[in-house]
Design a protein around this motif. Structure first.
Motif, PDB file in Angstrom:
ATOM      1  N   ALA A  13      11.402   4.382   2.862  1.00  0.00           N
ATOM      2  CA  ALA A  13      10.301   4.073   1.936  1.00  0.00           C
ATOM      3  C   ALA A  13      10.406   2.623   1.461  1.00  0.00           C
ATOM      4  O   ALA A  13       9.409   1.886   1.415  1.00  0.00           O
ATOM      5  CB  ALA A  13      10.329   5.031   0.749  1.00  0.00           C
ATOM      6  N   ALA A  14      11.635   2.207   1.125  1.00  0.00           N
ATOM      7  CA  ALA A  14      11.826   0.826   0.643  1.00  0.00           C
ATOM      8  C   ALA A  14      11.473  -0.170   1.746  1.00  0.00           C
ATOM      9  O   ALA A  14      10.835  -1.209   1.481  1.00  0.00           O
ATOM     10  CB  ALA A  14      13.268   0.635   0.191  1.00  0.00           C
ATOM     11  N   ALA A  15      11.840   0.155   2.971  1.00  0.00           N
ATOM     12  CA  ALA A  15      11.534  -0.756   4.090  1.00  0.00           C
ATOM     13  C   ALA A  15      10.022  -0.844   4.303  1.00  0.00           C
ATOM     14  O   ALA A  15       9.482  -1.921   4.571  1.00  0.00           O
ATOM     15  CB  ALA A  15      12.233  -0.272   5.355  1.00  0.00           C
ATOM     16  N   MET A  16       9.342   0.276   4.150  1.00  0.00           N
ATOM     17  CA  MET A  16       7.873   0.266   4.299  1.00  0.00           C
ATOM     18  C   MET A  16       7.234  -0.606   3.221  1.00  0.00           C
ATOM     19  O   MET A  16       6.308  -1.369   3.483  1.00  0.00           O
ATOM     20  CB  MET A  16       7.318   1.694   4.202  1.00  0.00           C
ATOM     21  N   ASP A  17       7.741  -0.493   1.997  1.00  0.00           N
ATOM     22  CA  ASP A  17       7.198  -1.321   0.913  1.00  0.00           C
ATOM     23  C   ASP A  17       7.457  -2.803   1.172  1.00  0.00           C
ATOM     24  O   ASP A  17       6.610  -3.651   0.882  1.00  0.00           O
ATOM     25  CB  ASP A  17       7.787  -0.898  -0.440  1.00  0.00           C
ATOM     26  N   ALA A  18       8.615  -3.078   1.712  1.00  0.00           N
ATOM     27  CA  ALA A  18       8.949  -4.482   1.960  1.00  0.00           C
ATOM     28  C   ALA A  18       7.992  -5.091   2.989  1.00  0.00           C
ATOM     29  O   ALA A  18       7.714  -6.291   2.959  1.00  0.00           O
ATOM     30  CB  ALA A  18      10.397  -4.585   2.438  1.00  0.00           C
TER      31      ALA A  18
END
Ligand SMILES: Cc1ncc(COP(=O)(O)O)c(C=O)c1O
Length: 423
Positions: A13-18
């Motif tokens: 999820a964090a990678a997608m937001d980044a």
């Protein structure tokens, strides 16, 4: 990103937001606070959108102009109030895929629906029926039934409700078209929600319009759950009219002024009956205060009253943000966010819930509707107490929407964690 490409876990999820080029828009909105003072996990833009941080300054400006100028503000404010509603025209037209002539921001949704039906529901002994979805939003049902009665007909014979097949929740496109083909000669008006408020089903408005027009029916849409959620092409699709509210995906604030589309081919249809008011009168002669009504061509000719400037002001703040982000880019993110939410929910082999919204991206917007077999209302209340905001529709549906303007992939991830914990 395909569904198959999603992964479980907070890191994903964090990678997608980044990687999300729209993620910074989140900073432009106020998030309500939970009991412990943290930002709520807000997934309720299908009901009431969040407040843009710039909304207050737009309202303040109108208040300052009023304080300093009094009545002169109509003409001499920085943004004079006389043409104030037009500050929203271009952006609104772009958002719903219309020409500027075809849109106006005015009234609220149900009022506009009645105004549109006054002009476009013209029942005759042969052609008097109105088609709506079974379980359409109550206000639409009441409005439609009251119009039918107003014209001396009765809902039992003049209201045709589209109904899903036994055991199904959503409507099949084929069934909609065959009903129109079968009953078309007696149908005066087809009035559907662009996106159904309970199931989140997005209708094929282009096909429905074509099909309705082939049979000589008038076609209108309630875009309450579609405007700001999916890209619309109201002009090209050719619907006769559409109405929407601005407090859901459009973030205009509670009870904000709604919007109305009247197709360009009706712009100068002076013979259409309409309920008139002075704000719909030709501007050049409006202040001559004459007794005869000469409507402005296009959607503006349906205006009744001078609009509430304080309610239009926050909508300007939100529409600026939409114009910057772009509805196509928002939709691309929305499709991925919603599919991601569905992917995470599908990790649970739970018999306690099912997602009733269609799986195909072309048949839904941001909203997912979760049917809960037991204690759903309690679940919704428990989540709300923990600062996780969706909403509940009786008898069994929990609605959530990951809104691409201000929700993140991490929001979705955290939501599914909380949901499963409470479940
Ligand atoms: C689909 C739909 N139609 C109509 C309405 C009523 O809108 P208003 O109160 O602005 O008339 C709503 C409100 O949520 C809605 O969701």
């Amino acid at each position: 990103m395909t569904r198959a490409g999603f992964q479980d876990g907070a890191d994903f999820a964090a990678a997608m937001d980044a990687r999300d080029s729209l993620s910074h828009f989140r900073e432009r909105f106020h998030f309500p606070k939970s009991k412990i003072g943290e930002d709520c996990l807000y997934l309720c833009g299908h009901s009431l959108g969040l407040q843009p941080k710039t909304a207050a300054s737009y309202i303040d400006q109108a208040l300052r102009d009023w304080a300093h100028l009094g009545v002169e503000g109509h003409f001499h404010a920085d943004n004079p109030w006389m043409p104030y509603h037009r500050l929203l025209t271009q952006q609104t037209a772009a958002l719903v895929g219309a020409e500027p002539l075809e849109v106006v921001v005015m009234n609220s949704l149900t009022v506009n629906l009645h105004l549109m039906m006054t002009s476009f529901y013209r029942p005759t002994a042969q052609r008097h029926k109105i088609v709506i979805e079974r379980g359409a939003f109550p206000s639409d049902q009441y409005a439609v039934q009251s119009q039918i009665r107003y014209h001396g007909f009765h809902p039992t014979s003049s209201l045709l409700e589209l109904t899903p097949r036994d055991g199904e929740v959503c409507m099949r496109d084929d069934d909609i078209e065959s009903l129109i083909d079968r009953e078309g000669d007696s149908i005066a008006l087809i009035l559907l929600g662009g996106v159904n408020y309970v199931t989140g089903q997005l209708f094929d408005m282009e096909e429905i319009t074509k099909c309705g027009h082939r049979k000589g029916c008038v076609v209108g849409f309630d875009l309450a759950h579609a405007a700001g959620n999916i890209p619309l092409r109201t002009h090209d699709w050719g619907a006769d009219f559409a109405v929407w509210c601005s407090y859901k995906y459009l973030n205009g604030g509670p009870g904000c002024v709604g919007g109305c589309f009247v197709h360009a081919r009706h712009a100068r249809a002076w013979d259409l009956p309409r309920f008139a008011g002075w704000w719909g009168h030709d501007e050049k002669t409006r202040f001559q205060m004459g007794p005869n009504f000469h409507p402005i061509p296009g959607a503006e000719g349906w205006q009744l009253s001078n609009p509430p400037i304080m309610a239009l002001a926050p909508l300007r703040a939100s529409m600026e943000i939409f114009a910057e982000a772009g509805i196509e880019r928002l939709r691309a993110k929305s499709v991925t966010l919603t599919a991601y939410m569905e992917f995470l929910l599908a990790q649970f082999d739970s018999r306690k819930f099912s997602v009733i919204t269609p799986r195909e991206e072309a048949r839904r917007g941001a909203q997912l509707s979760i049917r809960l077999s037991d204690h759903g209302r309690e679940l919704c209340d428990q989540l709300a107490a923990a600062g996780v905001i969706g909403d509940w529709r009786e008898p069994d549906t929990f609605r959530i929407a990951a809104v691409p303007l201000y929700n993140s992939f991490q929001d979705v991830y955290r939501f599914v964690q909380c949901f499963s914990a409470v479940l």
